[in-house]
Design a protein around this motif. Structure first.
Motif, short mmCIF file in Angstrom:
data_model
loop_
_atom_site.label_atom_id
_atom_site.label_comp_id
_atom_site.label_asym_id
_atom_site.label_seq_id
_atom_site.Cartn_x
_atom_site.Cartn_y
_atom_site.Cartn_z
N ARG A 107 0.77 -1.24 0.35
CA ARG A 107 0.16 0.04 -0.04
C ARG A 107 0.80 1.48 0.48
NH1 ARG A 107 -4.49 1.71 -2.07
NH2 ARG A 107 -4.65 3.42 -1.07
N ARG A 108 2.02 1.49 0.69
CA ARG A 108 2.96 2.31 0.48
C ARG A 108 3.68 2.92 -1.06
NH1 ARG A 108 8.99 2.62 3.41
NH2 ARG A 108 9.26 4.14 2.83
N ASP A 109 3.65 1.61 -1.43
CA ASP A 109 4.56 1.67 -2.52
C ASP A 109 3.53 1.93 -3.73
OD1 ASP A 109 7.25 1.34 -1.71
OD2 ASP A 109 6.33 -1.02 -2.50
N LEU A 110 2.26 1.82 -3.67
CA LEU A 110 1.09 2.34 -4.21
C LEU A 110 0.68 4.04 -4.33
CD1 LEU A 110 -1.60 -0.75 -4.22
CD2 LEU A 110 -0.10 0.32 -6.16
N ASP A 111 1.00 4.52 -2.47
CA ASP A 111 0.12 5.56 -2.21
C ASP A 111 1.66 6.13 -3.23
OD1 ASP A 111 -2.07 4.82 -0.82
OD2 ASP A 111 -0.43 4.83 0.82
N LYS A 166 14.77 10.48 -1.04
CA LYS A 166 14.79 10.72 0.16
C LYS A 166 13.09 10.95 0.46
CE LYS A 166 19.03 13.61 0.06
NZ LYS A 166 19.18 15.55 0.01
N LEU A 167 12.19 11.49 -0.21
CA LEU A 167 10.93 11.45 0.04
C LEU A 167 10.86 9.86 0.63
CD1 LEU A 167 8.13 13.12 0.82
CD2 LEU A 167 7.07 12.53 -1.46
N TYR A 168 10.96 8.94 0.20
CA TYR A 168 10.22 7.43 -0.01
C TYR A 168 11.05 7.12 1.18
CZ TYR A 168 9.58 2.81 -0.31
OH TYR A 168 9.16 0.62 -1.10
N ALA A 169 11.71 7.54 1.63
CA ALA A 169 12.64 7.13 3.09
C ALA A 169 12.55 7.49 3.99
CB ALA A 169 14.41 7.19 2.58
N ALA A 170 11.49 9.01 4.40
CA ALA A 170 10.33 9.20 4.90
C ALA A 170 9.11 9.00 5.19
CB ALA A 170 10.99 10.73 5.40
N TRP A 171 8.95 8.51 4.12
CA TRP A 171 7.09 8.90 3.46
C TRP A 171 6.84 7.58 4.98
CZ3 TRP A 171 4.63 10.15 -0.61
CH2 TRP A 171 3.37 9.68 -0.46
N TRP A 172 6.68 7.30 5.55
CA TRP A 172 6.21 6.13 6.32
C TRP A 172 5.92 7.77 8.37
CZ3 TRP A 172 8.22 6.26 11.19
CH2 TRP A 172 9.84 6.57 11.52
N ARG A 173 6.82 8.27 8.01
CA ARG A 173 6.53 9.88 8.92
C ARG A 173 6.02 11.29 8.71
NH1 ARG A 173 12.27 12.40 9.03
NH2 ARG A 173 13.47 11.29 8.03
N ARG A 200 3.61 13.49 7.01
CA ARG A 200 2.25 13.35 7.58
C ARG A 200 1.21 14.47 6.40
NH1 ARG A 200 3.10 17.01 11.44
NH2 ARG A 200 2.25 18.83 10.81
N GLU A 201 0.26 13.28 5.65
CA GLU A 201 -0.91 13.74 4.27
C GLU A 201 -0.50 15.08 4.25
OE1 GLU A 201 -3.45 12.43 1.58
OE2 GLU A 201 -3.78 11.52 3.61
N GLU A 202 -0.97 15.92 5.31
CA GLU A 202 -1.56 17.36 5.03
C GLU A 202 -0.23 18.19 4.85
OE1 GLU A 202 -1.41 16.79 9.61
OE2 GLU A 202 -1.58 15.64 8.16
N THR A 203 0.94 17.87 5.23
CA THR A 203 2.34 18.43 5.13
C THR A 203 3.11 17.66 3.82
OG1 THR A 203 3.16 17.27 7.07
CG2 THR A 203 1.98 19.52 7.64
N ARG A 204 2.85 16.94 3.26
CA ARG A 204 3.58 16.62 2.53
C ARG A 204 3.65 17.09 1.04
NH1 ARG A 204 0.36 10.90 0.97
NH2 ARG A 204 1.40 10.60 2.58
N ASP A 205 3.08 17.99 0.88
CA ASP A 205 3.60 18.76 -0.97
C ASP A 205 4.59 19.80 -0.48
OD1 ASP A 205 2.09 17.65 -2.45
OD2 ASP A 205 0.34 19.28 -1.93
N ALA A 206 4.44 20.44 1.25
CA ALA A 206 5.56 21.30 1.45
C ALA A 206 6.85 20.78 2.13
CB ALA A 206 4.73 22.53 2.20
N TYR A 207 6.70 19.40 2.81
CA TYR A 207 8.46 18.80 2.38
C TYR A 207 8.22 18.43 1.41
CZ TYR A 207 10.53 14.73 5.09
OH TYR A 207 12.01 14.62 5.27
N THR A 208 7.67 17.68 0.29
CA THR A 208 8.80 16.75 -0.73
C THR A 208 9.33 18.35 -1.55
OG1 THR A 208 6.61 15.41 -0.92
CG2 THR A 208 8.38 15.98 -2.84
#
Length: 161
Positions: free
Chosen positions: A3-7, A43-50, A52-60
């Motif tokens: 599921r992580r890989d699909l997301d 780098k995002l993939y390595a941190a994907w689990w931690r 948060r979805e609401e901050t994902r765009d800004a983080y990336t």
């Protein structure tokens, strides 16, 4: 596939092109922008689990911009050419386009312009993405726009309409 890989794949396909375009505006080279965007997504993939979805765009976005600025600090932009010009090219012979004008800006100003006007971020969002004060974003934006106006007179004409 997990599921992580699909997301992650769905996110990469959805956001990758826009982030690659932002990277291009900063480094001014499509292949380098592609490489830096992919490095950021690793780098995002390595941190994907931690993340948060609401901050994902800004983080990336912050990872991409940091990768671009780091790249430019380590490797100044080059413009290889096969042919040497016979004479100096004047502004009248070869007017600058927006890409040429952006190439005249320092890397941080390029990043600010890309985030503000291409990605449509607010001053506070750009400041957060770059880890700088909002006043710095405002002053650097003003300087960048002044440089662009100096090199692209048609922008001034369009703004006055």
């Amino acid at each position: 596939m997990s599921r992580r890989d699909l997301d992650f794949t769905e996110y990469f396909l959805g956001r990758g092109p826009a982030l690659r375009r932002t990277a291009y505006l900063i480094v001014h080279d499509w292949q380098t922008a592609e490489d830096l965007t992919q490095r950021a997504f690793v780098k995002l993939y390595a941190a994907w689990w931690r993340v948060r979805e609401e901050t994902r765009d800004a983080y990336t976005r912050r990872i991409v911009v940091n990768e671009c600025l780091t790249h430019l600090r380590r490797r100044p932009p080059e413009s290889p050419t096969d042919l040497m010009p016979d004479h100096a090219v004047t502004h009248d012979e070869c007017p600058l386009d927006v890409g040429d004008a952006l190439a005249l800006l320092p890397p941080r100003q390029r990043a600010i312009v890309a985030l503000r006007y291409l990605d449509g971020l607010s001053v506070l969002e750009v400041a957060d993405a770059l880890g700088i004060a909002d006043g710095t974003v405002k002053s650097q934006t003003a300087r960048a726009l002044s440089t662009l106006r100096d090199h692209l007179p048609q922008l001034i004409n369009e703004e006055s309409r």
